[in-house]
Design an enzyme around this catalytic site. Structure first.
Site, PDB file in Angstrom:
ATOM      1  N   GLY A 192     -11.702  41.485   1.041  1.00 46.17           N
ATOM      2  CA  GLY A 192     -12.896  41.028   1.649  1.00 46.17           C
ATOM      3  C   GLY A 192     -13.269  39.525   1.525  1.00 46.17           C
ATOM      4  N   GLU A 435      -9.988  51.446  -2.761  1.00 47.62           N
ATOM      5  CA  GLU A 435      -9.884  51.722  -4.242  1.00 47.62           C
ATOM      6  C   GLU A 435      -9.482  53.209  -4.541  1.00 47.62           C
ATOM      7  OE1 GLU A 435     -11.286  49.809  -6.604  1.00 47.62           O
ATOM      8  OE2 GLU A 435     -11.016  48.055  -4.837  1.00 47.62           O
TER       9      GLU A 435
END
Lengths: 669, 669
Positions: A192, A435
């Site tokens: 990101g 994740e």
């Protein structure tokens, strides 16, 4: 449009709420002082209301314009945050709240290009950089003097971190590392903020020194010039394109063509490479798990916040929307009065409250065990890891399923982006894969459970698995009981029996000549299912324990409703998993019928408080950003008002009519 | 990038396929001639390849640009269609194929602004306009000389059609109807193409004549000037804004301020209003159900096509993607070799084949009963309606769940729009609410089932419910059998017992003083569940019957695999609904364990043919539009190539750096 008046159905709903909504809000925030703190943060933010929320809504913009707008807004927002942080001595609790609280997640419906700087770059840097490195970069990073990203995943490699291809080869002659991407699949992909925003990045790469590979390590790498923002030589950086959601996050790719960085850019708090290239192993390689768990804790909180938004929208809309007359003379009925709608909405509300209590518990557990870790006590690390894995998996799966259920329960209007339900679903479903893919995470928990079961008689059991001993004790009575405690016991028995079946099955397969890996793979559907049952037992029992404890300090009116939510949640999941219960426990068909009746009774009891239960989340309209869910319930006015913001409505005839449509209709094409 | 070579894992997968893929393709198309027809349509379309598929991908454009591009492309595409239609004497079968086939749905990932013209405006017009009206408009509509939309749903009214607010009041003095929207909630909302594209519209409104309301009727209304495209006086028309998907469909809103249309614009094939205002009732008011069912049939076919895309992408990607080593020396493993992945992918493949057979059967049933209808035989209309309702509900629910499962099974990359999985999910989930919310539709089916059950001894049973008599016969043996037939019987028993429970429960509640409506509402969760079980019994048994019949003309190699798919589908759903089976049938825990083992065996057996099973759908790359799913499996090259099309990658530094980011990082904001 007169927007002063609140929809009269909502007025009535609020009038009939049996408890004090503010009391519940204080509880949900963690105390009155926390509510006031939050409200103060919101007040500060609303001083920039027009800049943050005015103008043409993001969904009408092009991908590039969205990015530019998200930078404009992020800069306003994080300048405010910087100010708040400076003014208050922000501790980790508040830091987490700032990050994942409704505030951070909501300014943009679609994530923030600075998100990873706060959630990954900073925590990883703080836990892995040595003192010298911290002195050099920490202050600047804290103040956003530099913006960082975190680059681990590669185009061809996600789950299997050992398979990462990016190399960092030490050159003792110049005391530098040479970073290199040996193939297309080695390109970093997903980080990101990396696309066009960050100028620094923590890069995970295979460390080579003296012709030996020492596995993956972290390096801080400057990717863009601080003055010009141009990519530095040898750096191939860009953004990865449009996604289902998170389009303001500016996810990027990153490739290296033999890029040289100083030796001192390896994060050396734990492992080190000396000037001559000697590799010094970390004394405590497990300490870095702390950050990984921290991120998963944040994700569990996020999933609660997303779901809180979805249920706020769906509940208020269901109180306002009317459909079908029961009798000719009557007005149409509020859709919240249909039992099939209550089933969808109220079970989601209970799910949100249940997960909130579990997020808090996980946070407390994390803090306790993290402290022990730093004191060198590794005993409960395995348990913490297993708990964070399955709670991340279950909370994100539940949250996305319930969010989507709520969206569908709003019918066609739930499909409008202006309802904010589609973007909320896109955010929550993303967390099912990032994740740690949820299936992979549940298999991690299963690994811990099987190991625990194998040593159940020899080793002491940590708290979250202590039940395995209780329910497998020969003296344990497995008589079924239709109560919350009975259901918890039921899930514990199911988990225990599935785990024991898996262990037995593994043993048999290995005995018959199968490799460990193949045996594991063969039964993996059952392994996932065992981990799910285990986690559900934990979630229900934590909700029950912690909420019941909290109820002692609540007014009786509020405590009564919280008790109903606990029971609704337990009964809902018992019915959802009735196949498991029938297979593994002594529940009878009559018990099941009674549970169903009880479920319908609970829906009826909770129904009058539905609006109060979501009002208590106190998500202000500017953060909820929903035409269907605003506090005043003026659904139709808002839908029309938003539609009129569409640039396609700015002119009566679009140019494409003259260019394409008319010639086509006249048969000229 | 060298794009000639096919990924070698895919080459190997194709080499090990045990059946002839082309044979299966011919079967799926309905015969070799149909395949050739389809391929010819595709060839014609590909003559405009660059215009249709070149340029910056739609997802990077603004909402307005997307619309303009969709009009440009729709005009190219439908000009080609018009040509094909003229050249071939297109019958209804081909018409349906053109509409809902992969061809129509795929040019734009996000629907078409002309869709509703073909799928609603034309069929409704053909079935409800009288001869004079057909003479006046049909030819022009067929040739797209006018573009129509269909406006039923209003901002405040969806499911409950009787509650529509728009009025059409007859004025005998001028022989006109006056169309009016008495409130904001009366505004039409959702009609496809209505926003900026259509110039005509069929409008559903409450008909008033001589101060009496005659309920809802259809009117053809011109909304825009044919020359200038300006909205006509009194017409408030515009588009409704950005949605989760279908953003090229140009959904619109429409309000009337006392708009006058000629009396002859009421569609008068059935009911009429004479010049003096006398209302003449339709002789056969049920005939209009035909169109409604037709649309639902098309939706079932659509849901198969969407799912076929999703499984093609997920299967090919799972063959190419590698993750985790089993042993140090080995390469990472294809993710398709993980049993948890097979569970997700292969069950979705089976689901797609099952629904395809059911779509065909529904189409045949529709044609038979529709013919009977036009001959005045209404006997099976109730059954057809109930069948179309539950099949629409189940096929769209399954299709969206399986599509989303496939998307999540592709991990992070499945979140990229360039995978085409997110847009495919957005399309398929939309169909869960449009043309009848799925919960409402299942309740409609339940209503039919309860009625059937009440008269089971007195009335003859139509084919889809005949099983209710068989399995409730006192002489019926309910001995469980672990076979496809056994599972079908199991679902039939479950459906029968749930239906009988609902009937009994309704009776008891009404006897104890509850109103019919309240009793219905109270047990509605069980009603939905009964309709689901009934529908699942039909889907499995139709798949089994029709595929088994078809297998007789297949090569043994192909027939074997089809047999495996039938069994996988049956066993998958038995395990998904094992709670029902344990409650209502004589299945034992041992049977369940054996079913689980059988499921895992079937996954192993089908695994080598996974790629062949999706290749057989023969969805060409231009229509699949997926970086992850292309025939050559060059996943990573395609992901990067698509990313580089992002306008954010066209310049090394975005302007927002100088404008916002730099001053912020330097603490000047």
């Amino acid at each position: 449009m007169n927007m002063d008046k609140v929809n009269e159905d909502l007025v009535k709903e609020r009038a009939k709420c049996t408890f004090n909504v503010e009391e519940l809000t204080f509880f949900l925030d963690g105390g009155k002082d926390k509510t006031l703190e939050r409200k103060e943060r919101e007040r500060v933010m609303l001083t920039k209301k027009e800049e943050l929320f005015g103008g043409i809504p993001d969904e009408y913009l092009s991908h590039k314009e969205k990015y530019e707008n998200s930078i404009r807004k992020a800069v306003i927002l994080f300048s405010l945050l910087r100010k708040i942080q400076k003014e208050n001595n922000t501790d980790l609790f508040n830091y987490r709240n700032l990050l994942s609280g409704v505030l951070g997640a909501s300014i943009s419906q679609d994530g923030s290009p600075f998100g990873l700087h706060y959630i990954m770059f900073m925590p990883v840097f703080m836990s892995q950089a040595d003192e010298e490195q911290q002195a050099k970069w920490l202050h600047r990073a804290m103040n956003c003097g530099i913006i960082g990203s975190y680059a681990q995943t590669e185009l061809g490699h996600g789950t299997f971190i050992r398979g990462l291809e990016t190399t960092a080869t030490y050159d003792p002659d110049t005391e530098e590392f040479v970073l290199h991407s040996p193939s297309l699949t080695a390109y970093k992909w997903w980080p990101g903020g990396l696309g066009n925003t960050a100028n620094y990045c923590i890069v995970i790469a295979q460390l080579y020194s003296k012709d030996e590979c020492h596995g993956i390590h972290s390096f801080i790498v400057q990717v863009r010039d601080e003055e010009t923002h141009m990519p530095l030589p040898g750096i191939k950086v860009g953004e990865i394109g449009v996604k289902m959601g998170l389009n303001s996050v500016n996810n990027g790719f990153l490739g290296f063509e033999k890029v040289r960085i100083p030796r001192t850019n390896m994060l050396m708090k734990h492992a080190k490479v000396l000037k001559d290239g000697t590799y010094v192993k970390s004394k405590n390689s497990k300490l870095i798990y702390g950050t990984m768990v921290f991120v998963r804790v944040v994700i569990v909180f996020d999933s609660v916040n997303y779901l809180a938004k979805a249920i706020t929208v769906a509940t208020r809309y269901s109180a306002v929307r009317r459909q079908c007359q029961q009798k000719e003379s009557e007005p149409e009925r509020q859709i919240l009065d249909y039992v099939t709608q209550q089933d969808k909405i109220l079970s989601s509300i209970a799910g949100c409250y249940a997960m909130k209590m579990n997020a808090w518990r996980l946070w407390d557990t994390f803090n306790v065990i993290n402290d022990q870790l730093h004191k060198g006590n590794m005993e409960r690390l395995g348990e913490l890891h297993a708990l964070a894995c399955c709670l991340k998996a279950i909370s994100t799966t539940d949250s996305s399923l319930f969010t989507e259920r709520c969206r569908l329960a709003c019918g066609g209007h739930g499909y409008m982006v202006s309802s904010n339900l589609p973007p909320t679903y896109a955010l929550t479903t993303a967390s099912c894969t990032y994740e740690g893919d949820n299936t992979v995470l549940l298999l991690q928990t299963a690994r811990f459970l099987l190991k625990t079961w194998k040593h159940i008689d020899s080793a002491p059991l940590t708290p979250t698995v202590a039940y395995l001993k209780t329910v497998s004790d020969p003296g344990f009575s497995d008589k079924w009981e239709n109560s919350v405690e009975g259901i918890i016991r039921g899930f514990q028995i199911v988990a225990m029996k599935k785990i024991s079946w898996c262990v037995e099955s593994m043993t048999n397969k290995i005995m018959s000549g199968m490799s460990q890996e193949d045996a594991w793979n063969t039964i993996s559907i059952q392994l996932v299912s065992a981990a799910e049952s285990h986690c559900r037992a934990i979630v229900i029992s934590t909700f029950n324990e912690d909420m019941t404890r909290a109820m002692k300090s609540m007014s009786p009116q509020l405590a009564e409703v919280m008790g109903q939510l606990i029971e609704l949640y337990a009964v809902f999941w018992a019915l959802e998993r009735v196949g498991d219960l029938l297979q593994y426990t002594s529940i009878s068909n009559t018990d099941v019928v009674n549970l169903r009746t009880r479920y319908e009774q609970l829906l009826r009891q909770i129904r009058p408080n539905a609006v109060g239960l979501v009002d208590a989340f106190d998500i202000i309209d500017e953060l909820l950003q929903s035409t269907l869910g605003a506090y005043d319930g003026r659904v139709y006015e808002r839908l029309m008002k938003e539609a009129l913001k569409s640039p396609l409505n700015a002119e009566p005839v679009n140019q494409s009519f003259h260019k394409y449509l008319k010639p086509f209709m006249q048969g000229k094409l």
